[in-house]
Design an enzyme around this catalytic site. Structure first.
Site, PDB file in Angstrom:
ATOM      1  N   ASP A  97       0.860  -1.185   0.000  1.00 22.77           N
ATOM      2  CA  ASP A  97       0.000   0.000   0.000  1.00 22.77           C
ATOM      3  C   ASP A  97       0.900   1.240   0.000  1.00 22.77           C
ATOM      4  O   ASP A  97       1.411   1.628  -1.053  1.00 22.77           O
ATOM      5  CB  ASP A  97      -0.921  -0.092   1.221  1.00 22.77           C
ATOM      6  CG  ASP A  97      -2.028   0.931   1.216  1.00 22.77           C
ATOM      7  OD1 ASP A  97      -1.969   1.879   0.445  1.00 22.77           O
ATOM      8  OD2 ASP A  97      -2.969   0.800   2.021  1.00 22.77           O
ATOM      9  N   VAL A 147      -9.667  -3.285   0.842  1.00 20.23           N
ATOM     10  CA  VAL A 147      -9.930  -4.653   0.401  1.00 20.23           C
ATOM     11  C   VAL A 147      -9.825  -5.626   1.571  1.00 20.23           C
ATOM     12  O   VAL A 147      -9.019  -5.428   2.483  1.00 20.23           O
ATOM     13  CB  VAL A 147      -8.991  -5.088  -0.746  1.00 20.23           C
ATOM     14  CG1 VAL A 147      -9.416  -4.464  -2.050  1.00 20.23           C
ATOM     15  CG2 VAL A 147      -7.546  -4.735  -0.444  1.00 20.23           C
TER      16      VAL A 147
HETATM   17  P1  XMP Z   1       1.817  -0.333   3.804  1.00 18.94           P
HETATM   18  O1  XMP Z   1       1.027   0.956   3.809  1.00 18.94           O
HETATM   19  O2  XMP Z   1       2.871  -0.378   4.874  1.00 18.94           O
HETATM   20  O3  XMP Z   1       0.694  -1.335   4.182  1.00 18.94           O
HETATM   21  O4  XMP Z   1       2.329  -0.687   2.434  1.00 18.94           O
HETATM   22  C1  XMP Z   1       0.852  -2.656   4.277  1.00 18.94           C
HETATM   23  C2  XMP Z   1      -0.075  -3.171   5.329  1.00 18.94           C
HETATM   24  O5  XMP Z   1      -1.227  -2.329   5.542  1.00 18.94           O
HETATM   25  C3  XMP Z   1      -2.403  -3.090   5.615  1.00 18.94           C
HETATM   26  N1  XMP Z   1      -3.327  -2.657   4.530  1.00 18.94           N
HETATM   27  C4  XMP Z   1      -4.529  -3.165   4.268  1.00 18.94           C
HETATM   28  N2  XMP Z   1      -5.217  -4.133   4.875  1.00 18.94           N
HETATM   29  N3  XMP Z   1      -7.012  -3.851   3.356  1.00 18.94           N
HETATM   30  C5  XMP Z   1      -6.457  -4.469   4.416  1.00 18.94           C
HETATM   31  O6  XMP Z   1      -7.084  -5.355   4.969  1.00 18.94           O
HETATM   32  C6  XMP Z   1      -6.397  -2.862   2.679  1.00 18.94           C
HETATM   33  O7  XMP Z   1      -6.943  -2.319   1.713  1.00 18.94           O
HETATM   34  C7  XMP Z   1      -5.082  -2.497   3.177  1.00 18.94           C
HETATM   35  N4  XMP Z   1      -4.179  -1.575   2.786  1.00 18.94           N
HETATM   36  C8  XMP Z   1      -3.118  -1.703   3.642  1.00 18.94           C
HETATM   37  C9  XMP Z   1      -1.971  -4.524   5.484  1.00 18.94           C
HETATM   38  O8  XMP Z   1      -1.856  -5.061   6.782  1.00 18.94           O
HETATM   39  C10 XMP Z   1      -0.600  -4.499   4.875  1.00 18.94           C
HETATM   40  O9  XMP Z   1       0.260  -5.537   5.314  1.00 18.94           O
END
Ligand code: XMP
Length: 172
Positions: A97, A147
């Site tokens: 993300d 998601v």
């Molecule tokens: P980053 O922002 O560090 O995020 O790249 C990675 C972690 O954030 C959580 N994450 C999500 N979890 N739906 C989720 O259930 C989403 O749309 C989402 N976006 C980020 C996830 O734990 C991931 O490992």
């Protein structure tokens, strides 16, 4: 909830990515490092499709997104058990993300002396990237929606769904 990728599409997508990983690491033992907790569902299916000698470990993270002194700081809350010095490591997560988690863990694995590091994510959400990192292997790219399913949660729910779905944005 809107289904984005059903169980059959996920199975086929993981097979395709596993084939590419196998080609890259042919003849090499791979240490697969699954990021807790969401990454374990993808990692469980991925390792069974790899057809490579695999060691499996996990790494736990916690983030302090609300911390004003260091917003988005990622802490390693549980370290891997296996020694990765001079090993080829594949870091596996559910979603890329902002990129903070993967870049923090990649740096940690590099500091532990891994000889090669690759990254695989089930989902890539490029719209929200805050840190310049791309995964080496991506199964699906998703739009900027929350998601759930297949390891991904909302308030710890839905991790066990066999498909990936978008939660509707809260109204009001
Ligand atoms: P980053 O922002 O560090 O995020 O790249 C990675 C972690 O954030 C959580 N994450 C999500 N979890 N739906 C989720 O259930 C989403 O749309 C989402 N976006 C980020 C996830 O734990 C991931 O490992």
């Amino acid at each position: 909830m809107i289904v984005l990728h059903d169980a059959e599409a996920i199975r086929a997508g993981i097979q395709a990515v596993a084939r590419r990983i196998r080609e890259r690491f042919e003849g090499t033992e791979l240490t697969v490092l699954a990021i807790l907790r969401g990454g374990i569902v993808f990692a469980a299916d991925l390792i069974r499709a790899l057809e490579l000698p695999v060691r499996l470990d996990t790494i736990g993270v916690s983030s302090y997104r609300g911390d004003t002194t260091d917003p988005g700081a990622i802490q390693i809350s549980s370290s891997p058990s296996l020694d990765v010095k001079s090993k080829a490591v594949l870091i596996v997560d559910d979603i890329l993300d902002t990129g903070r988690t993967l870049s923090r863990i990649r740096a940690d694995v590099a500091a532990r002396g891994a000889s090669q590091i690759a990254t695989a994510v089930l989902l890539d959400k490029p719209a929200r990237r805050a840190v310049p990192i791309e995964a080496d292997f991506v199964v699906f790219t998703v739009p900027d929606v929350w998601v759930v399913g297949y390891g991904l949660d909302h308030d710890e729910k839905y991790r066990n769904l066999p498909y990936i779905a978008a939660l509707p944005a809260p109204s009001g």
